[in-house]
Enzyme design. Structure first.
Site, PDB file in Angstrom:
ATOM      1  N   HIS A  71       0.820  -1.217   0.000  1.00  0.00           N
ATOM      2  CA  HIS A  71       0.000   0.000   0.000  1.00  0.00           C
ATOM      3  C   HIS A  71       0.855   1.269   0.000  1.00  0.00           C
ATOM      4  O   HIS A  71       0.340   2.357  -0.267  1.00  0.00           O
ATOM      5  CB  HIS A  71      -0.998  -0.006   1.163  1.00  0.00           C
ATOM      6  CG  HIS A  71      -0.413   0.297   2.512  1.00  0.00           C
ATOM      7  ND1 HIS A  71      -0.114  -0.684   3.435  1.00  0.00           N
ATOM      8  CD2 HIS A  71      -0.065   1.465   3.103  1.00  0.00           C
ATOM      9  CE1 HIS A  71       0.365  -0.133   4.530  1.00  0.00           C
ATOM     10  NE2 HIS A  71       0.408   1.177   4.357  1.00  0.00           N
ATOM     11  N   ASP A  82       0.063  -7.562   1.380  1.00  0.00           N
ATOM     12  CA  ASP A  82       0.499  -6.177   1.505  1.00  0.00           C
ATOM     13  C   ASP A  82       2.015  -6.064   1.582  1.00  0.00           C
ATOM     14  O   ASP A  82       2.556  -5.315   2.403  1.00  0.00           O
ATOM     15  CB  ASP A  82      -0.138  -5.510   2.723  1.00  0.00           C
ATOM     16  CG  ASP A  82      -0.052  -3.986   2.656  1.00  0.00           C
ATOM     17  OD1 ASP A  82       0.171  -3.462   1.549  1.00  0.00           O
ATOM     18  OD2 ASP A  82      -0.184  -3.334   3.707  1.00  0.00           O
ATOM     19  N   SER A 109       4.583   2.535   7.887  1.00  0.00           N
ATOM     20  CA  SER A 109       4.214   1.385   7.069  1.00  0.00           C
ATOM     21  C   SER A 109       5.399   0.891   6.254  1.00  0.00           C
ATOM     22  O   SER A 109       6.084   1.676   5.590  1.00  0.00           O
ATOM     23  CB  SER A 109       3.064   1.754   6.115  1.00  0.00           C
ATOM     24  OG  SER A 109       1.872   1.953   6.819  1.00  0.00           O
ATOM     25  N   GLY A 142     -10.206 -23.684  -4.311  1.00  0.00           N
ATOM     26  CA  GLY A 142     -11.415 -23.243  -5.003  1.00  0.00           C
ATOM     27  C   GLY A 142     -12.705 -23.561  -4.290  1.00  0.00           C
ATOM     28  O   GLY A 142     -13.651 -24.079  -4.901  1.00  0.00           O
TER      29      GLY A 142
END
Length: 525
Positions: free
Chosen positions: A159, A189, A264, A320
């Protein structure tokens, strides 16, 4: 001799100093800071083999700080039409100008200051003008990162670099280097940048084995909060295995070292100078630090980072199936001893799981003989396998455990994950069919038009069915694994459950195109 500040200024400075000394307050009162020696005088901590004299963190900070960097990101932003000076007008939710009278003040305003009625132009002309508008690279974000190799690989958060067009890595001494994006993994992330280190001696840090991290261990956070590069904060590990709803692989380390915006992508160190996690999120009602921060565990991050460096992307195994937690009610309804495992709500069409024979209503309790505690446990387990890996999935079905061999597929990209489904039914109810009451369940139902399932026409107020989220229009497909097409089918399934000593039944319910399972308590009479 320096002059004393004027009296008003001196009062403000003293007040500010007092405010800094206060750590927190509320209904329970105000807590104030005490020095370390005073605290030590009041509390005696038993000595253990692990106890060592506390000499501060200066040595480890001095050793690892050069490996921590700031990351600045720029992105190409398109200038608005007739607005080369960067000043723009935007009226969200207003009707198009073509709907306003010709002499309306807004039409005159945009003719005078906007050049023309943008919304009134033909779509083709407007689209062409949109494409031709100049773009300008502007700062779009900043964060932290750290070197993991002497050849210039930098780890940060996805991000931080998302939607960026260029990246600048700022070293501990203020040197700025151009960064190249190597790869990203939005699901966890994480991102990796690369800088040219030719002629430079780059210091780097190593990932720790976070399995050895204990709640209560010291932790140091170093990063670029609010653009203040090289900031160091300290705290302890507050918790392990946190799920904050960020994604299917949530397994965060919670720390209380102060972390703020700009931290971050920065590292969380142990006292040996090893990275135990990557700071990625905070919990904060105000946007500032409140003592709850979350870091991606080093062990999981190191594997993903290695894959990104190898080929710039991540390939994960794919089963799945749509899964959900197993509640106590669901465990009771299916006869499972404990509320554990992952409930299969619906296999994705033509997925590896569906083709291998996994069915809706199965509860996955183990993979390759290793226990599955919950949906997160299953997601992380499957993601740890390479595509095409053959695994054994153990499912609880109809009171027994069954092993199913599955060859995993390749995890689709996020934009390919939408499940294919048939057209939605315009009207699932059959008006000509008589409704039937299921008083014990608090439902009124009628057969579906296509003969598959029962449409709920009414839910009794304040009933368990209402509490569980059932509503008119939902379709009951199965009860305890048995297809139901009439109220009698539901009653038979309920009676069998009671005879088997169960106090709940498990319903497979379809709402629009999505399926889920709902456990409803039942009783005789």
């Amino acid at each position: 001799m320096a002059q004393k500040p004027s009296t008003p200024l001196r009062r403000r400075l003293l007040a500010a100093a007092g405010a800094v000394a206060i750590l927190g307050g509320g209904a329970a009162g105000i807590s104030t800071y005490q020095s370390m020696p005073a605290f030590a005088d009041q509390v005696t901590v038993p000595t253990t083999e692990r106890s060592t004299a506390f000499d501060g963190f200066a040595d480890v900070v001095e050793r690892v700080s050069p490996a921590v960097v700031s990351v600045r990101v720029k992105s190409n932003r398109q200038l608005t039409s007739n607005n080369q000076n960067g000043f723009s007008f935007e009226f969200r939710g207003m009707p198009g100008l073509e709907q306003l009278p010709e002499d309306h003040p807004f039409r005159r305003f945009f003719r005078e200051f906007g050049g023309q009625d943008d919304d009134a132009r033909p779509n083709r002309e407007r689209d062409r003008a949109e494409r031709d508008r100049p773009r300008r690279e502007r700062p779009s974000g900043q964060g932290s990162g750290f070197f993991i190799s002497e050849d210039g690989y930098v780890v940060t958060n996805n991000h931080v670099v998302e939607n960026g067009s260029s990246y600048t890595v700022v070293l501990d001494d203020g040197t700025e280097l151009d960064g190249k994006l190597v790869g990203t993994d939005p699901r966890t992330d994480l991102a990796v940048l690369k800088v040219d280190t030719e002629g430079r001696d780059i210091q780097f840090v190593k990932f720790a084995d976070d399995s050895k991290v204990r709640v209560g261990d010291w932790v140091l956070a170093i990063g670029n909060p609010f653009g203040l590069g090289g900031s160091v904060t300290a705290g302890i590990v507050s918790a392990r295995g946190r799920d904050i709803g960020a994604g299917p692989y949530d397994d965060f380390i919670q720390i209380d070292a102060p972390v703020n915006r700009g931290n971050s992508g920065g590292p969380a160190f142990n006292t040996a100078g090893e990275v135990i996690g990557i700071n990625t999120a905070i919990f904060s009602p105000s946007g500032g630090n409140v003592g709850i921060a979350f870091a991606i565990p080093a062990t999981a991050a190191s594997r993903i980072v290695d894959d990104l460096i190898d080929d710039g992307s991540i390939e994960r195994g794919w089963l799945g199936v749509q899964i959900a937690p197993v509640s106590d009610d669901i465990a009771e309804a299916v006869g499972l001893d404990m509320a554990e495992g992952a409930l299969v709500q619906q296999p994705t069409e033509k997925s590896p799981g569906a083709q291998a024979g996994i069915e809706a209503g199965d509860i996955i309790v183990a993979v390759n003989g290793e226990k599955i505690d919950d949906p997160r446990s299953l997601s992380r387990k499957i993601a740890g396998f390479e595509p095409d890996t053959e695994i054994t999935v153990s499912v609880f079905r109809d009171g027994d455990t069954k092993d199913i061999d599955v060859q995993l597929g390749l995890m689709p990209k996020p934009d390919e994950m939408a499940m294919s489904s048939g057209p939605a039914q315009e009207d699932s109810q059959a008006p000509e069919q008589a409704s039937s009451s299921l008083d014990d369940l608090g439902l009124t139902v009628t057969p579906a038009e296509d003969g598959e399932g029962l449409v709920i026409t009414e839910v009794e107020a304040d009933s368990d069915a209402e509490d569980k989220g059932l509503s008119a229009g939902d379709i009951i497909l199965k009860v305890n694994g048995q297809a139901v097409n009439s109220a009698e089918d539901v009653t038979d399934a309920t009676d069998k459950a009671l005879e088997g000593g169960r106090r709940a039944v498990l319903m497979q319910v379809k709402t629009n195109d999505a399926q889920r399972f709902v456990a409803l308590p039942v009783s005789r009479g």
